[in-house]
Write an enzyme that holds these catalytic residues in place. Structure first.
Site, PDB file in Angstrom:
ATOM      1  N   CYS A 159       0.857  -1.182   0.000  1.00 12.61           N
ATOM      2  CA  CYS A 159       0.000   0.000   0.000  1.00 12.61           C
ATOM      3  C   CYS A 159       0.893   1.230   0.000  1.00 12.61           C
ATOM      4  O   CYS A 159       2.011   1.189   0.499  1.00 12.61           O
ATOM      5  CB  CYS A 159      -0.864  -0.016   1.251  1.00 12.61           C
ATOM      6  SG  CYS A 159      -1.859   1.468   1.450  1.00 12.61           S
ATOM      7  N   HIS A 190      -4.291   0.419   6.095  1.00 17.20           N
ATOM      8  CA  HIS A 190      -5.262   1.516   6.252  1.00 17.20           C
ATOM      9  C   HIS A 190      -5.658   1.676   7.726  1.00 17.20           C
ATOM     10  O   HIS A 190      -6.712   2.223   8.046  1.00 17.20           O
ATOM     11  CB  HIS A 190      -6.499   1.328   5.341  1.00 17.20           C
ATOM     12  CG  HIS A 190      -6.155   1.449   3.882  1.00 17.20           C
ATOM     13  ND1 HIS A 190      -7.102   1.494   2.890  1.00 17.20           N
ATOM     14  CD2 HIS A 190      -4.965   1.557   3.247  1.00 17.20           C
ATOM     15  CE1 HIS A 190      -6.513   1.601   1.702  1.00 17.20           C
ATOM     16  NE2 HIS A 190      -5.199   1.645   1.911  1.00 17.20           N
ATOM     17  N   TYR A 235      -6.672   7.295   6.900  1.00 17.91           N
ATOM     18  CA  TYR A 235      -7.890   6.484   7.048  1.00 17.91           C
ATOM     19  C   TYR A 235      -8.426   6.484   8.478  1.00 17.91           C
ATOM     20  O   TYR A 235      -9.587   6.144   8.701  1.00 17.91           O
ATOM     21  CB  TYR A 235      -7.630   5.045   6.580  1.00 17.91           C
ATOM     22  CG  TYR A 235      -7.567   4.929   5.072  1.00 17.91           C
ATOM     23  CD1 TYR A 235      -8.720   4.724   4.323  1.00 17.91           C
ATOM     24  CD2 TYR A 235      -6.364   5.051   4.382  1.00 17.91           C
ATOM     25  CE1 TYR A 235      -8.680   4.634   2.939  1.00 17.91           C
ATOM     26  CE2 TYR A 235      -6.304   4.962   2.996  1.00 17.91           C
ATOM     27  CZ  TYR A 235      -7.469   4.746   2.285  1.00 17.91           C
ATOM     28  OH  TYR A 235      -7.429   4.667   0.916  1.00 17.91           O
TER      29      TYR A 235
HETATM   30  C1  G6P Z   1      -4.887   5.177  -1.610  1.00 20.71           C
HETATM   31  C2  G6P Z   1      -4.940   3.807  -1.021  1.00 20.71           C
HETATM   32  C3  G6P Z   1      -5.229   2.809  -2.067  1.00 20.71           C
HETATM   33  C4  G6P Z   1      -6.489   3.177  -2.799  1.00 20.71           C
HETATM   34  C5  G6P Z   1      -6.379   4.571  -3.376  1.00 20.71           C
HETATM   35  C6  G6P Z   1      -7.702   5.031  -3.940  1.00 20.71           C
HETATM   36  O1  G6P Z   1      -3.789   5.266  -2.400  1.00 20.71           O
HETATM   37  O2  G6P Z   1      -3.768   3.438  -0.374  1.00 20.71           O
HETATM   38  O3  G6P Z   1      -5.340   1.561  -1.447  1.00 20.71           O
HETATM   39  O4  G6P Z   1      -6.721   2.272  -3.833  1.00 20.71           O
HETATM   40  O5  G6P Z   1      -6.011   5.467  -2.395  1.00 20.71           O
HETATM   41  O6  G6P Z   1      -7.491   6.121  -4.773  1.00 20.71           O
HETATM   42  P1  G6P Z   1      -8.599   6.562  -5.816  1.00 20.71           P
HETATM   43  O7  G6P Z   1      -8.006   7.663  -6.608  1.00 20.71           O
HETATM   44  O8  G6P Z   1      -8.950   5.347  -6.643  1.00 20.71           O
HETATM   45  O9  G6P Z   1      -9.781   7.007  -4.993  1.00 20.71           O
HETATM   46 MN    MN Z   2      -3.862   1.327   0.199  1.00 16.91          MN
END
Ligand code: G6P
Ligand code: MN
Ligand code: MN
Length: 434
Positions: free
Chosen positions: A169, A199, A254
């Site tokens: 992540c 998260h 988060y």
């Molecule tokens: C962060 C999280 C990821 C998630 C992303 C969503 O980077 O760590 O796990 O997928 O946000 O981003 P988005 O632009 O798709 O809302």
């Molecule tokens: Mn993530």
């Protein structure tokens, strides 16, 4: 040279990964990059694949890009397998984020009911991939970005038969970059002791050039309207200064869903009225991105990709692969089997924690007990992930209801059941196990 397979290769995020491999080509000689997708994603796969080819050509690096719908061919003899799939695609994420809101519950991709359903859809597919890897590339590492990463890693460790798996992540690296920006220092002068779950990770202490500066950092993140440490997909409401001072830990973005639930819910409702859910915003962003990707003159990662939450995701992937490949023994924050690193969590469970990255994989660094103020929440989320993973594998309705009810964002058993029933119906085609 290395063979890397990317499952979900047609993702709009792939150019970020390709850029990462181009930048590191000298130290990390990737010879073959296999982008795999499903038939429904074929058009995107070809658009992204063609852009990837233009990018490597422009950079002058000999990485061969393959595009295929044949997952087995891509997995065959791969050294690293990166999974970045979204089962049910963006439409399923829209449902995950919308349905809970009708019941006054946070609608979020990886937290609460949305996170549960994303897990129920994703875990069986990742376990299938793990089974194929056992057969076709038993020595390869599975590097999973598919959310919810904590729950998916838990499931692979408990129900899969491959040992070499890491959940990844961008939140820890994003937090480090955020703190560096706030302090106006180079990120490589900083070190953060991260521990918790995906998260749900805390910075236990922050160091600048080896000096502990946790207190100053906590003051900085609480001195304004905004904390300055967030992700593009999470609104930065700032923190109550006395709470953070009392806590003495650097929360991850988060954590707002848990410590600022009411405000976050109000924010979500407002945002949905104005621009739709985050998934709907992302859907529009993706359409714009694919418009750009189609341009035959585009041969770099377009800056517009930075509007997405995935910043630094390629850094996380490439640094990890690089360190495993070269036995670098540097410290990175990844999701692995706890093995006793965090005292209050089962040794068999997945945790997100600083690890020394060796050629045998990440070795978690022991932190002992988490501070008592957050230990319970972390354990509760781990219980949620475990029950959810069991529900995903067995298709047991009762387990799914228990997972939904014990999630801290869901207020009661009857509301949990209503949300569960509506979401099971809405996602029926992607939940064959139920
Ligand atoms: C962060 C999280 C990821 C998630 C992303 C969503 O980077 O760590 O796990 O997928 O946000 O981003 P988005 O632009 O798709 O809302
Ligand atoms: Mn993530
Ligand atoms: Mn049952």
């Amino acid at each position: 040279g290395l063979k890397i397979a990317v499952i979900g290769g047609g993702s709009s995020y792939t150019p970020e990964l390709v850029e990462g491999f181009i930048k590191r080509f000298e130290e990390l000689p990737v010879r073959e990059l296999w982008l795999v997708d499903i038939p429904e994603g074929e058009e995107k796969l070809h658009i992204v694949g063609a852009l990837a080819e233009r990018m490597v050509k422009k950079a002058g690096v000999p990485i061969r890009i393959h595009r295929t719908l044949d997952r087995r061919k891509a997995l065959n003899d791969a050294d690293f397998v990166i999974t970045q799939i979204r089962v049910g695609r963006i439409e399923a994420r829209i449902k995950d984020e919308k349905i809970p809101l009708k019941y006054g519950v946070i609608g979020q991709e990886t937290n609460g009911p949305g996170g549960l359903f994303k897990g129920l859809r994703t875990i069986p597919v990742i376990l299938d991939i793990a089974r194929e890897m056992e057969e076709l590339c038993p020595e390869a590492w599975l590097i999973n970005f598919s959310n919810p990463v904590g729950m998916v890693t838990e499931a692979v460790l408990r129900y899969g038969n491959i040992r070499k798996t890491v959940g990844l992540c961008n939140v820890p690296i994003g937090m480090k970059m955020g703190v560096a920006r706030l302090l106006g220092v180079e990120a490589d002068r900083l070190h953060i002791d991260f521990a918790g779950l995906n998260h749900m990770v805390f910075g236990l202490d922050v160091y600048l050039d080896g000096q502990r500066i946790t207190g100053q950092v906590l003051e900085r993140i609480t001195s304004g309207e905004r904390s300055g440490v967030t992700m593009k997909n999470i609104v930065d409401l700032g923190w109550e200064p006395d709470f953070i001072k009392g806590l003495g830990l650097l929360p991850c973005p988060y954590h707002r869903y848990y410590f600022q639930t009411k405000k976050m819910l109000e924010e979500q409702k407002e945002a949905v009225k104005k621009e739709g859910t985050r998934a709907e915003v992302v859907k529009r962003l993706e359409e714009e991105l694919f418009e750009l990707y189609r341009d035959p003159d585009l041969d770099i990662k377009p800056p517009q990709l930075e509007k997405r939450g995935g910043a630094y995701y390629s850094d996380a992937a490439c640094s990890l692969i690089h360190s495993i490949h070269t036995d670098k023994r540097d410290i990175q924050t990844v999701n692995v089997r706890n093995c006793g690193a965090i005292a209050g969590i089962s040794p068999d469970s997945a945790v997100e924690v600083n690890c020394v990255i060796t050629k045998e994989g990440p070795k978690p660094i022991a932190v002992g007990d988490l501070p008592v103020a957050v230990r319970g929440l972390v354990q509760q989320i781990k219980s949620f992930e475990r029950v959810a993973a069991e529900a995903a594998v067995t298709g047991d309705y009762h387990k799914a209801l228990v997972a939904m009810t014990i999630n801290p964002l869901v207020p009661s058993d009857t509301i949990a059941k209503q949300i569960l029933d509506e979401m099971l119906e809405a996602h029926r085609e992607h939940l064959p196990q139920f």
